[in-house]
Design a protein around this motif. Structure first.
Motif, PDB file in Angstrom:
ATOM      1  N   ASP A 143      41.878  66.668  40.939  1.00  0.00           N
ATOM      2  CA  ASP A 143      40.876  66.195  40.885  1.00  0.00           C
ATOM      3  C   ASP A 143      39.359  65.004  40.609  1.00  0.00           C
ATOM      4  N   ARG A 144      40.259  64.286  40.064  1.00  0.00           N
ATOM      5  CA  ARG A 144      39.734  62.449  40.368  1.00  0.00           C
ATOM      6  C   ARG A 144      38.399  62.594  39.328  1.00  0.00           C
ATOM      7  N   LYS A 145      38.254  64.030  38.355  1.00  0.00           N
ATOM      8  CA  LYS A 145      37.107  63.737  37.618  1.00  0.00           C
ATOM      9  C   LYS A 145      36.526  62.686  36.399  1.00  0.00           C
ATOM     10  N   PHE A 146      35.674  62.478  36.113  1.00  0.00           N
ATOM     11  CA  PHE A 146      35.167  61.589  35.240  1.00  0.00           C
ATOM     12  C   PHE A 146      35.977  61.515  33.863  1.00  0.00           C
ATOM     13  N   LYS A 147      35.686  62.895  33.778  1.00  0.00           N
ATOM     14  CA  LYS A 147      36.327  63.179  32.391  1.00  0.00           C
ATOM     15  C   LYS A 147      38.069  63.264  31.806  1.00  0.00           C
ATOM     16  N   TRP A 148      38.532  63.123  32.954  1.00  0.00           N
ATOM     17  CA  TRP A 148      39.700  62.450  32.310  1.00  0.00           C
ATOM     18  C   TRP A 148      40.617  61.722  32.339  1.00  0.00           C
ATOM     19  N   ARG A 149      38.847  60.697  32.717  1.00  0.00           N
ATOM     20  CA  ARG A 149      39.120  58.724  33.076  1.00  0.00           C
ATOM     21  C   ARG A 149      38.840  58.654  31.476  1.00  0.00           C
TER      22      ARG A 149
ATOM     23  N   PHE B 198      42.177  58.905  24.284  1.00  0.00           N
ATOM     24  CA  PHE B 198      42.672  58.971  23.847  1.00  0.00           C
ATOM     25  C   PHE B 198      44.596  59.214  23.900  1.00  0.00           C
ATOM     26  N   CYS B 199      44.507  59.249  25.326  1.00  0.00           N
ATOM     27  CA  CYS B 199      46.355  58.579  25.755  1.00  0.00           C
ATOM     28  C   CYS B 199      46.583  57.661  26.320  1.00  0.00           C
ATOM     29  N   TRP B 200      46.859  55.900  26.060  1.00  0.00           N
ATOM     30  CA  TRP B 200      46.447  55.162  26.222  1.00  0.00           C
ATOM     31  C   TRP B 200      47.556  56.049  27.675  1.00  0.00           C
ATOM     32  N   ARG B 201      48.743  56.495  27.380  1.00  0.00           N
ATOM     33  CA  ARG B 201      49.958  56.123  28.617  1.00  0.00           C
ATOM     34  C   ARG B 201      48.889  56.592  29.693  1.00  0.00           C
ATOM     35  N   SER B 202      48.001  57.465  29.729  1.00  0.00           N
ATOM     36  CA  SER B 202      47.538  57.801  31.128  1.00  0.00           C
ATOM     37  C   SER B 202      46.301  56.528  31.789  1.00  0.00           C
ATOM     38  N   ASN B 203      45.553  56.610  30.400  1.00  0.00           N
ATOM     39  CA  ASN B 203      45.037  55.249  30.743  1.00  0.00           C
ATOM     40  C   ASN B 203      45.179  54.659  31.885  1.00  0.00           C
ATOM     41  N   GLY B 204      46.735  53.730  30.982  1.00  0.00           N
ATOM     42  CA  GLY B 204      47.154  53.168  31.831  1.00  0.00           C
ATOM     43  C   GLY B 204      47.549  53.418  33.360  1.00  0.00           C
ATOM     44  N   ILE B 205      48.055  54.352  33.672  1.00  0.00           N
ATOM     45  CA  ILE B 205      48.652  55.177  34.845  1.00  0.00           C
ATOM     46  C   ILE B 205      47.142  54.660  35.764  1.00  0.00           C
ATOM     47  N   ILE B 206      46.158  55.609  35.497  1.00  0.00           N
ATOM     48  CA  ILE B 206      45.042  55.347  36.123  1.00  0.00           C
ATOM     49  C   ILE B 206      44.273  54.477  36.545  1.00  0.00           C
ATOM     50  N   ARG B 207      45.260  53.001  35.631  1.00  0.00           N
ATOM     51  CA  ARG B 207      44.323  52.037  35.942  1.00  0.00           C
ATOM     52  C   ARG B 207      45.276  51.290  36.650  1.00  0.00           C
ATOM     53  N   HIS B 208      46.071  51.602  37.227  1.00  0.00           N
ATOM     54  CA  HIS B 208      47.173  51.553  38.182  1.00  0.00           C
ATOM     55  C   HIS B 208      46.653  51.591  39.724  1.00  0.00           C
ATOM     56  N   PHE B 209      45.857  54.373  38.720  1.00  0.00           N
ATOM     57  CA  PHE B 209      45.242  53.973  40.449  1.00  0.00           C
ATOM     58  C   PHE B 209      44.453  53.510  41.067  1.00  0.00           C
ATOM     59  N   ASP B 210      43.694  52.761  39.662  1.00  0.00           N
ATOM     60  CA  ASP B 210      42.325  51.984  40.273  1.00  0.00           C
ATOM     61  C   ASP B 210      42.799  50.187  41.051  1.00  0.00           C
ATOM     62  N   ARG B 211      44.116  50.420  41.088  1.00  0.00           N
ATOM     63  CA  ARG B 211      44.401  48.715  41.999  1.00  0.00           C
ATOM     64  C   ARG B 211      44.933  49.220  43.475  1.00  0.00           C
ATOM     65  N   THR B 212      45.296  50.577  43.005  1.00  0.00           N
ATOM     66  CA  THR B 212      45.685  51.099  44.549  1.00  0.00           C
ATOM     67  C   THR B 212      44.598  52.181  45.692  1.00  0.00           C
ATOM     68  N   ASP B 213      43.279  51.938  45.069  1.00  0.00           N
ATOM     69  CA  ASP B 213      42.653  52.171  46.007  1.00  0.00           C
ATOM     70  C   ASP B 213      41.759  50.936  46.309  1.00  0.00           C
ATOM     71  N   ALA B 214      41.499  49.646  45.195  1.00  0.00           N
ATOM     72  CA  ALA B 214      41.027  48.349  45.329  1.00  0.00           C
ATOM     73  C   ALA B 214      41.805  48.266  46.514  1.00  0.00           C
ATOM     74  N   GLY B 215      43.407  47.822  46.578  1.00  0.00           N
ATOM     75  CA  GLY B 215      44.122  47.773  47.468  1.00  0.00           C
ATOM     76  C   GLY B 215      44.717  46.390  46.737  1.00  0.00           C
ATOM     77  N   ASN B 216      44.716  46.776  45.620  1.00  0.00           N
ATOM     78  CA  ASN B 216      45.807  45.565  45.021  1.00  0.00           C
ATOM     79  C   ASN B 216      47.027  45.601  44.456  1.00  0.00           C
ATOM     80  N   ASP B 217      48.037  47.089  44.894  1.00  0.00           N
ATOM     81  CA  ASP B 217      48.629  47.258  44.332  1.00  0.00           C
ATOM     82  C   ASP B 217      49.924  47.271  44.473  1.00  0.00           C
ATOM     83  N   ARG B 218      50.352  45.451  44.365  1.00  0.00           N
ATOM     84  CA  ARG B 218      51.327  45.453  44.640  1.00  0.00           C
ATOM     85  C   ARG B 218      53.302  45.567  44.309  1.00  0.00           C
TER      86      ARG B 218
END
Length: 202
Positions: A170-176, A182-202
């Motif tokens: 659902d891309r809700k801000f609360k999960w971010r 509390f969940c550094w591993r999920s935070n790292g994965i979401i940052r990968h999503f951000d790079r995908t959205d920005a077109g920088n995920d190579r």
């Protein structure tokens, strides 16, 4: 892309961590020009999955957890011609997208390296940013939603990864925020999503 000499791979490795990391990520995927011990294939039941595209990718994921050593021939031995009429070059990618979900459904339960969750989930997320390549995006998104629900219910996926899967739903801000706190591993994965959205995920 398929010329192994450009990647800096060793000629031989029996480092299981190296194999797990690179075989499912950096080694180019092709269904040909592999030399594999027949007994190894039979022992582990490593045959191509029927009914999907990208069966060589499925095989690579499933084989990587059993491979103890690997050797590379860095001299080009095979000329690979791209066929513009092949399934992989069709205008609409519906079957390709569905096949990738099928591949990851089989791979997620057998992951032993937690770093692979980021690679898999980012790839799946990236598919949702390419809906223009589909003839029927609604059907794919329904399967995508089912895939995420299966992941959330699965006991084999660590709790530290599940906030990122919630975010995929659902891309809700609360999960971010929860992931950042509390969940550094999920935070790292979401940052990968951000790079995908920005077109920088190579």
């Amino acid at each position: 892309y398929l010329n192994l000499a450009q990647y800096g791979f060793p000629e031989y490795s029996d480092d299981r961590k190296w194999i797990q990391k690179h075989l499912v990520g950096d080694v180019p995927v092709t269904g040909c020009n592999w030399l594999v011990n027949k007994g190894f294939l039979i022992q582990h039941g490593l045959m191509f999955k029927p009914g999907i595209m990208h069966e060589d990718e499925h095989w690579r994921f499933m084989a990587s957890r059993h491979i103890r050593s690997v050797a590379f021939c860095l001299t080009p031995t095979y000329i690979y011609h791209l066929n513009g009429e092949s399934l992989t070059h069709q205008k609409f990618k519906d079957r390709s997208f569905r096949s990738h979900l099928a591949i990851f459904r089989d791979y997620l339960p057998v992951i032993t390296d937690v770093h692979q969750y980021s690679r898999v989930l980012t790839y799946v997320y990236r598919l949702t940013r390419r809906l223009g390549e589909l003839r029927d995006p609604e059907t794919f998104m329904a399967d995508y939603a089912k895939f995420l629900n299966e992941c959330l219910a699965a006991p084999y996926i660590p709790r530290s990864v599940k906030p990122a899967i919630r975010y995929m739903q659902d891309r809700k801000f609360k999960w971010r925020i929860l992931s950042r706190m509390f969940c550094w591993r999920s935070n790292g994965i979401i940052r990968h999503f951000d790079r995908t959205d920005a077109g920088n995920d190579r």
